[in-house]
Design a protein around this motif. Sequence first.
Motif, PDB file in Angstrom:
ATOM      1  N   SER A   1      -3.809  -2.426  -5.302  1.00  0.00           N
ATOM      2  CA  SER A   1      -3.883  -2.151  -3.871  1.00  0.00           C
ATOM      3  C   SER A   1      -5.270  -2.543  -3.357  1.00  0.00           C
ATOM      4  O   SER A   1      -6.290  -2.052  -3.846  1.00  0.00           O
ATOM      5  CB  SER A   1      -3.634  -0.660  -3.616  1.00  0.00           C
ATOM      6  OG  SER A   1      -3.770  -0.371  -2.249  1.00  0.00           O
ATOM      7  N   LEU A   2      -5.267  -3.433  -2.367  1.00  0.00           N
ATOM      8  CA  LEU A   2      -6.522  -3.917  -1.769  1.00  0.00           C
ATOM      9  C   LEU A   2      -6.391  -3.789  -0.247  1.00  0.00           C
ATOM     10  O   LEU A   2      -6.157  -4.772   0.459  1.00  0.00           O
ATOM     11  CB  LEU A   2      -6.778  -5.373  -2.179  1.00  0.00           C
ATOM     12  CG  LEU A   2      -6.869  -5.645  -3.687  1.00  0.00           C
ATOM     13  CD1 LEU A   2      -6.874  -7.143  -3.966  1.00  0.00           C
ATOM     14  CD2 LEU A   2      -8.107  -4.989  -4.282  1.00  0.00           C
ATOM     15  N   PRO A   3      -6.568  -2.592   0.273  1.00  0.00           N
ATOM     16  CA  PRO A   3      -6.281  -2.315   1.691  1.00  0.00           C
ATOM     17  C   PRO A   3      -7.154  -3.064   2.689  1.00  0.00           C
ATOM     18  O   PRO A   3      -6.736  -3.283   3.824  1.00  0.00           O
ATOM     19  CB  PRO A   3      -6.501  -0.801   1.809  1.00  0.00           C
ATOM     20  CG  PRO A   3      -7.419  -0.459   0.672  1.00  0.00           C
ATOM     21  CD  PRO A   3      -7.040  -1.374  -0.429  1.00  0.00           C
ATOM     22  N   LYS A   4      -8.363  -3.483   2.284  1.00  0.00           N
ATOM     23  CA  LYS A   4      -9.252  -4.176   3.216  1.00  0.00           C
ATOM     24  C   LYS A   4      -9.230  -5.694   3.060  1.00  0.00           C
ATOM     25  O   LYS A   4      -9.942  -6.406   3.769  1.00  0.00           O
ATOM     26  CB  LYS A   4     -10.692  -3.671   3.054  1.00  0.00           C
ATOM     27  CG  LYS A   4     -10.897  -2.257   3.572  1.00  0.00           C
ATOM     28  CD  LYS A   4     -12.370  -1.911   3.665  1.00  0.00           C
ATOM     29  CE  LYS A   4     -12.572  -0.546   4.277  1.00  0.00           C
ATOM     30  NZ  LYS A   4     -14.015  -0.207   4.428  1.00  0.00           N
ATOM     31  N   LEU A   5      -8.405  -6.191   2.156  1.00  0.00           N
ATOM     32  CA  LEU A   5      -8.350  -7.636   1.911  1.00  0.00           C
ATOM     33  C   LEU A   5      -7.801  -8.358   3.134  1.00  0.00           C
ATOM     34  O   LEU A   5      -6.727  -8.025   3.646  1.00  0.00           O
ATOM     35  CB  LEU A   5      -7.480  -7.935   0.690  1.00  0.00           C
ATOM     36  CG  LEU A   5      -7.604  -9.351   0.132  1.00  0.00           C
ATOM     37  CD1 LEU A   5      -8.991  -9.564  -0.480  1.00  0.00           C
ATOM     38  CD2 LEU A   5      -6.525  -9.635  -0.906  1.00  0.00           C
ATOM     39  N   ARG A   6      -8.541  -9.357   3.599  1.00  0.00           N
ATOM     40  CA  ARG A   6      -8.141 -10.120   4.791  1.00  0.00           C
ATOM     41  C   ARG A   6      -7.844 -11.589   4.457  1.00  0.00           C
ATOM     42  O   ARG A   6      -7.015 -12.208   5.115  1.00  0.00           O
ATOM     43  CB  ARG A   6      -9.248 -10.043   5.855  1.00  0.00           C
ATOM     44  CG  ARG A   6      -9.489  -8.633   6.370  1.00  0.00           C
ATOM     45  CD  ARG A   6     -10.658  -8.581   7.352  1.00  0.00           C
ATOM     46  NE  ARG A   6     -10.433  -9.438   8.512  1.00  0.00           N
ATOM     47  CZ  ARG A   6      -9.695  -9.092   9.559  1.00  0.00           C
ATOM     48  NH1 ARG A   6      -9.104  -7.912   9.601  1.00  0.00           N
ATOM     49  NH2 ARG A   6      -9.547  -9.918  10.583  1.00  0.00           N
TER      50      ARG A   6
ATOM     51  N   GLU B   1       2.868  -5.024   0.364  1.00  0.00           N
ATOM     52  CA  GLU B   1       2.691  -3.669  -0.167  1.00  0.00           C
ATOM     53  C   GLU B   1       1.229  -3.401  -0.539  1.00  0.00           C
ATOM     54  O   GLU B   1       0.683  -2.337  -0.224  1.00  0.00           O
ATOM     55  CB  GLU B   1       3.570  -3.474  -1.408  1.00  0.00           C
ATOM     56  CG  GLU B   1       5.068  -3.569  -1.138  1.00  0.00           C
ATOM     57  CD  GLU B   1       5.880  -3.572  -2.416  1.00  0.00           C
ATOM     58  OE1 GLU B   1       5.287  -3.331  -3.499  1.00  0.00           O
ATOM     59  OE2 GLU B   1       7.101  -3.820  -2.350  1.00  0.00           O
ATOM     60  N   LYS B   2       0.599  -4.378  -1.176  1.00  0.00           N
ATOM     61  CA  LYS B   2      -0.747  -4.162  -1.708  1.00  0.00           C
ATOM     62  C   LYS B   2      -1.855  -4.655  -0.784  1.00  0.00           C
ATOM     63  O   LYS B   2      -2.985  -4.162  -0.850  1.00  0.00           O
ATOM     64  CB  LYS B   2      -0.865  -4.882  -3.072  1.00  0.00           C
ATOM     65  CG  LYS B   2       0.164  -4.448  -4.096  1.00  0.00           C
ATOM     66  CD  LYS B   2       0.009  -2.984  -4.447  1.00  0.00           C
ATOM     67  CE  LYS B   2       1.033  -2.514  -5.452  1.00  0.00           C
ATOM     68  NZ  LYS B   2       0.896  -3.140  -6.774  1.00  0.00           N
ATOM     69  N   CYS B   3      -1.547  -5.643   0.067  1.00  0.00           N
ATOM     70  CA  CYS B   3      -2.577  -6.215   0.957  1.00  0.00           C
ATOM     71  C   CYS B   3      -2.031  -6.283   2.388  1.00  0.00           C
ATOM     72  O   CYS B   3      -1.832  -7.381   2.937  1.00  0.00           O
ATOM     73  CB  CYS B   3      -2.978  -7.615   0.488  1.00  0.00           C
ATOM     74  SG  CYS B   3      -3.294  -7.746  -1.279  1.00  0.00           S
ATOM     75  N   PRO B   4      -1.768  -5.153   2.997  1.00  0.00           N
ATOM     76  CA  PRO B   4      -1.083  -5.129   4.300  1.00  0.00           C
ATOM     77  C   PRO B   4      -1.880  -5.714   5.461  1.00  0.00           C
ATOM     78  O   PRO B   4      -1.308  -6.010   6.506  1.00  0.00           O
ATOM     79  CB  PRO B   4      -0.834  -3.634   4.531  1.00  0.00           C
ATOM     80  CG  PRO B   4      -1.909  -2.949   3.736  1.00  0.00           C
ATOM     81  CD  PRO B   4      -2.104  -3.794   2.523  1.00  0.00           C
TER      82      PRO B   4
END
Length: 247
Positions: free
Chosen positions: A62-67, A85-88
């Motif tokens: 999970s990488l929530p801040k990945l852009r 799911e992991k990089c929303p």
Amino acid sequence: MDMKKRITLELRSRSPAEIVELVVDNSRSADGEVEGLTDEFTELEFLSMVNVGLSSLAKLPSLPKLRKLELSDNNLSGSLETLSEKCPNLTYLNLSGNKIKELSNVEALQNLKSLQSLDLFNCEITSLEDYRESVFELLPQVTYLDGFDQEDNEAPDSEAEDEDEDGEDGAGPTGDYDDEDDEEEDEDGSERGEVGLGFQVNRGNQEDDEDEEDYGEEEEEEDDQAGIQGQKRKRDVDDEDEEDEDD
């Protein structure tokens, strides 16, 4: 070098939570899976895994801040649902040079609501009839496909945008420093001007003193010469008197 070891090297004694950008291009993944990445990379915004032999994204943490995510030149053909799911919050995704053949392969990207730019260069899907129109219809949130929008306008250079933002952010302090420098220069200039004026005044006084000294010396010389001439005239008169007495 395997991916896990490469990530350890890239950390450089920092904790995963300190990493904002991570590049592991040309390293080797184990069995085509992501390895070495964990949920601890909470601040990660840019990830590049170009040509690492990936065939699956199932183990992507999970990488929530990945852009921005670079996945070009791998062996991916599916499992793209993992990204939503992991990089929303992805805004840019590069899947160029993978084994994506059908529109159904990218259908899973519909749930990436923030996705603005998608690259599918050198994928078989690009040979489909009406490829661009179909992808834009399937993914209405996407503005740029393979670097161009629906009207064939080229996407702006993201690096140039970043530089512009940095320039704007830094404009305030830079301007302040310039003003301070100007003030310091003005103060220095005023001080130099005062010093120059003082020097000129002192020099003028000194020249006046020197003129007075020269004038005094000239008067003394004239007096000395007058005294000598007076003594000489006196001696001449005395000599004449002596001659008259002799006569």
